[in-house]
Design a protein around this motif. Structure first.
Motif, mmCIF file in Angstrom:
data_model
loop_
_atom_site.group_PDB
_atom_site.id
_atom_site.type_symbol
_atom_site.label_atom_id
_atom_site.label_comp_id
_atom_site.label_asym_id
_atom_site.label_seq_id
_atom_site.Cartn_x
_atom_site.Cartn_y
_atom_site.Cartn_z
ATOM 1 N N GLU A 1 0.753 -0.897 -0.001
ATOM 2 C CA GLU A 1 0.215 0.338 0.146
ATOM 3 C C GLU A 1 1.036 1.274 0.223
ATOM 4 O O GLU A 1 1.891 1.298 0.330
ATOM 5 N N LYS A 2 0.928 2.312 -0.196
ATOM 6 C CA LYS A 2 0.984 3.828 -0.854
ATOM 7 C C LYS A 2 1.665 4.243 0.820
ATOM 8 O O LYS A 2 2.941 4.674 0.702
ATOM 9 N N THR A 3 0.723 3.870 2.327
ATOM 10 C CA THR A 3 1.151 4.229 3.248
ATOM 11 C C THR A 3 2.804 4.311 3.850
ATOM 12 O O THR A 3 3.730 4.249 3.877
ATOM 13 N N GLU A 4 2.259 2.783 3.206
ATOM 14 C CA GLU A 4 3.467 1.646 3.829
ATOM 15 C C GLU A 4 4.920 1.279 2.988
ATOM 16 O O GLU A 4 5.571 1.553 3.553
ATOM 17 N N LEU A 5 4.799 2.160 1.980
ATOM 18 C CA LEU A 5 5.421 2.240 1.013
ATOM 19 C C LEU A 5 6.030 3.396 1.366
ATOM 20 O O LEU A 5 7.453 2.995 1.609
ATOM 21 N N ILE A 6 6.110 4.583 1.106
ATOM 22 C CA ILE A 6 5.948 5.572 1.668
ATOM 23 C C ILE A 6 7.168 5.665 3.331
ATOM 24 O O ILE A 6 8.096 5.890 3.523
ATOM 25 N N GLU A 7 6.677 4.668 3.954
ATOM 26 C CA GLU A 7 6.975 4.410 5.852
ATOM 27 C C GLU A 7 8.365 3.620 5.442
ATOM 28 O O GLU A 7 8.731 3.505 6.616
ATOM 29 N N SER A 8 8.093 3.122 4.285
ATOM 30 C CA SER A 8 9.067 1.838 4.085
ATOM 31 C C SER A 8 10.967 1.886 4.583
ATOM 32 O O SER A 8 11.486 1.146 4.864
ATOM 33 N N GLY A 9 10.528 2.913 3.844
ATOM 34 C CA GLY A 9 12.072 3.518 3.174
ATOM 35 C C GLY A 9 12.923 2.856 1.514
ATOM 36 O O GLY A 9 13.472 2.985 1.307
ATOM 37 N N LEU B 1 11.746 4.386 -0.944
ATOM 38 C CA LEU B 1 11.342 4.412 -1.732
ATOM 39 C C LEU B 1 12.975 5.669 -1.965
ATOM 40 O O LEU B 1 13.507 6.444 -2.854
ATOM 41 N N GLU B 2 13.166 5.624 -0.565
ATOM 42 C CA GLU B 2 14.785 6.257 -0.714
ATOM 43 C C GLU B 2 15.719 5.735 -0.849
ATOM 44 O O GLU B 2 16.807 6.185 -1.672
ATOM 45 N N LEU B 3 15.752 4.062 -1.391
ATOM 46 C CA LEU B 3 16.722 3.326 -2.060
ATOM 47 C C LEU B 3 16.553 3.364 -3.143
ATOM 48 O O LEU B 3 17.493 3.281 -4.644
ATOM 49 N N TYR B 4 15.483 3.312 -3.643
ATOM 50 C CA TYR B 4 14.732 3.914 -5.221
ATOM 51 C C TYR B 4 15.637 5.445 -5.789
ATOM 52 O O TYR B 4 15.841 4.996 -7.070
ATOM 53 N N VAL B 5 15.612 6.357 -5.614
ATOM 54 C CA VAL B 5 16.212 7.801 -5.294
ATOM 55 C C VAL B 5 17.378 6.941 -5.491
ATOM 56 O O VAL B 5 18.566 7.569 -6.490
ATOM 57 N N PHE B 6 18.467 6.696 -4.765
ATOM 58 C CA PHE B 6 19.684 6.071 -4.413
ATOM 59 C C PHE B 6 20.121 5.307 -5.815
ATOM 60 O O PHE B 6 21.569 4.860 -6.518
ATOM 61 N N GLY B 7 18.925 3.900 -6.246
ATOM 62 C CA GLY B 7 19.430 3.264 -7.286
ATOM 63 C C GLY B 7 19.851 2.207 -6.567
ATOM 64 O O GLY B 7 20.391 1.603 -7.577
ATOM 65 N N THR B 8 19.442 1.626 -5.471
ATOM 66 C CA THR B 8 20.282 0.422 -5.157
ATOM 67 C C THR B 8 19.063 -0.729 -5.153
ATOM 68 O O THR B 8 19.424 -2.208 -4.326
ATOM 69 N N LEU B 9 18.226 -0.387 -6.054
ATOM 70 C CA LEU B 9 16.974 -1.819 -5.852
ATOM 71 C C LEU B 9 16.934 -2.295 -7.157
ATOM 72 O O LEU B 9 18.090 -1.861 -7.735
ATOM 73 N N THR B 10 16.457 -3.691 -7.022
ATOM 74 C CA THR B 10 16.365 -4.533 -7.612
ATOM 75 C C THR B 10 15.872 -4.043 -9.026
ATOM 76 O O THR B 10 14.824 -3.011 -9.435
ATOM 77 N N GLU B 11 15.839 -4.604 -10.631
ATOM 78 C CA GLU B 11 14.854 -4.098 -11.464
ATOM 79 C C GLU B 11 13.687 -4.059 -11.317
ATOM 80 O O GLU B 11 12.910 -3.256 -11.633
ATOM 81 N N ALA B 12 13.253 -5.463 -11.042
ATOM 82 C CA ALA B 12 11.742 -5.773 -10.319
ATOM 83 C C ALA B 12 11.597 -5.119 -9.415
ATOM 84 O O ALA B 12 10.308 -3.998 -9.433
ATOM 85 N N GLU B 13 12.179 -3.833 -8.448
ATOM 86 C CA GLU B 13 12.149 -3.635 -6.913
ATOM 87 C C GLU B 13 11.371 -1.894 -7.634
ATOM 88 O O GLU B 13 10.758 -0.996 -7.564
ATOM 89 N N ASN B 14 12.646 -1.523 -8.540
ATOM 90 C CA ASN B 14 11.925 -0.392 -8.908
ATOM 91 C C ASN B 14 11.051 -0.218 -9.698
ATOM 92 O O ASN B 14 10.371 1.011 -10.299
ATOM 93 N N LYS B 15 10.042 -1.227 -11.094
ATOM 94 C CA LYS B 15 9.353 -1.303 -11.093
ATOM 95 C C LYS B 15 8.000 -1.221 -10.428
ATOM 96 O O LYS B 15 7.802 -0.333 -11.026
ATOM 97 N N GLU B 16 8.685 -1.315 -9.741
ATOM 98 C CA GLU B 16 7.700 -1.821 -8.780
ATOM 99 C C GLU B 16 6.836 -0.378 -7.706
ATOM 100 O O GLU B 16 5.802 0.002 -7.935
ATOM 101 N N TYR C 1 -0.113 6.188 -7.984
ATOM 102 C CA TYR C 1 -0.506 7.093 -5.940
ATOM 103 C C TYR C 1 0.752 8.434 -6.394
ATOM 104 O O TYR C 1 1.604 8.493 -6.250
ATOM 105 N N PRO C 2 -0.712 9.686 -6.428
ATOM 106 C CA PRO C 2 0.423 10.889 -6.377
ATOM 107 C C PRO C 2 0.941 11.275 -5.322
ATOM 108 O O PRO C 2 2.391 11.742 -5.243
ATOM 109 N N GLU C 3 0.533 10.614 -4.170
ATOM 110 C CA GLU C 3 1.093 10.843 -2.725
ATOM 111 C C GLU C 3 3.145 9.838 -2.917
ATOM 112 O O GLU C 3 3.585 10.784 -2.716
ATOM 113 N N VAL C 4 2.722 8.994 -3.481
ATOM 114 C CA VAL C 4 4.664 8.140 -4.052
ATOM 115 C C VAL C 4 5.443 8.866 -4.464
ATOM 116 O O VAL C 4 6.362 9.104 -4.555
ATOM 117 N N ALA C 5 4.372 9.577 -5.925
ATOM 118 C CA ALA C 5 5.525 10.159 -6.767
ATOM 119 C C ALA C 5 6.151 11.799 -6.338
ATOM 120 O O ALA C 5 6.731 12.154 -6.313
#
Length: 264
Positions: free
Chosen positions: A2-10, A12-27, A35-39
């Motif tokens: 969920e969007k709230t869980e995604l925002i609070e999980s950390g 998104l920070e890893l996504y910005v730094f490019g340390t996620l896997t390709e599948a995680e980046n896609k998700e 979700y505009p809140e996630v963007a």
């Protein structure tokens, strides 16, 4: 996730730094579209990364952090969302409209002020003209008053009272006559205003036999006039009379219209 869980999980920070896997980046990318809140949170993290010193960069070496930071700076300086571009164009368009309206209002205000000044100037000129006319009238009346006072105060002038007659017992007049100079003046202030088409005519009279001689017509019988008139010189007279005659005067007095009479 969920969007709230995604925002609070950390994540998104890893996504910005490019340390996620390709599948995680896609998700995360799909969640940002959904979700505009996630963007908005991703954008906030990117801006925070740009402002952070490399000494506080989590998960990365200083070299990698600086590389990512530069990429984010370029992204934010070059990529302008379509909505922002349209808003910018609209803003310039609105500013242009506002400037045009202000210009028109300024021109209108300038024209209005100019018109007001012209009206004020015309009004001042009109008032000046009225004042000049009134001043000229006052000066004329003052001259007449001085002349009248000089006539009345001149001891050489004989004052002959003319009493009202049968046609109007309330009427009265005076003749100021200087026998030495033969100059005569008539004070007709005690006479009523003559009807339209009529004038008062002054007569010097010899009584035996009755011989009238016209010495003047009182034509300027207006409210502005003090009603003191200069008439023809009188060499000899035993009485004076004033009659009402047709405009222009008569050769002989109309005795039925005799208003005042007085002996010398």
């Amino acid at each position: 996730m969920e969007k709230t869980e995604l925002i609070e999980s950390g994540i998104l920070e890893l996504y910005v730094f490019g340390t996620l896997t390709e599948a995680e980046n896609k998700e995360v990318a799909e969640s940002a579209k959904k979700y505009p809140e996630v963007a908005a949170e991703i954008l906030s993290i990117e801006k925070a990364v740009i402002n952070l010193s490399d000494s506080f960069a989590p998960y990365l070496s200083a070299e990698n952090y600086e590389k990512i930071r530069k990429q984010l700076i370029e992204k934010h300086s070059k990529v302008i969302p379509i909505a922002e571009k349209e808003e910018s164009r609209n803003s310039f368009r609105y500013i242009g409209w506002a400037a045009s309206i202000l210009l028109l209002l300024g021109i209108g205000l300038l024209g209005y002020q100019l018109n007001q000044k012209e009206q004020l100037l015309a009004q001042n000129l009109k008032e000046k003209s009225v004042l000049e006319q009134n001043l000229a009238l006052v000066q004329t009346q003052n001259e007449h008053s001085n002349q009248a006072l000089a006539i009345v105060r001149n001891d050489d002038n004989m004052a002959i009272k003319l009493a009202g007659q049968a046609i109007d017992s309330t009427a009265s007049a005076k003749v100021y006559w200087n026998k030495n100079t033969q100059v005569a003046y008539v004070d007709a202030a005690g006479l009523p205003d003559p009807p339209k088409g009529k004038v008062y005519q002054v007569w010097a009279l010899k009584l035996n036999p009755l011989t009238p001689t016209s010495i003047g017509v009182l034509s300027d019988f207006t409210a502005e006039n003090l009603k003191i008139f200069s008439v023809a010189n009188v060499a000899d007279a035993e009485a004076f009379g004033i009659t009402l005659e047709p405009e222009g005067g008569s050769k002989a007095p109309t005795l039925e219209q005799l208003y005042t009479l007085g002996k010398v």
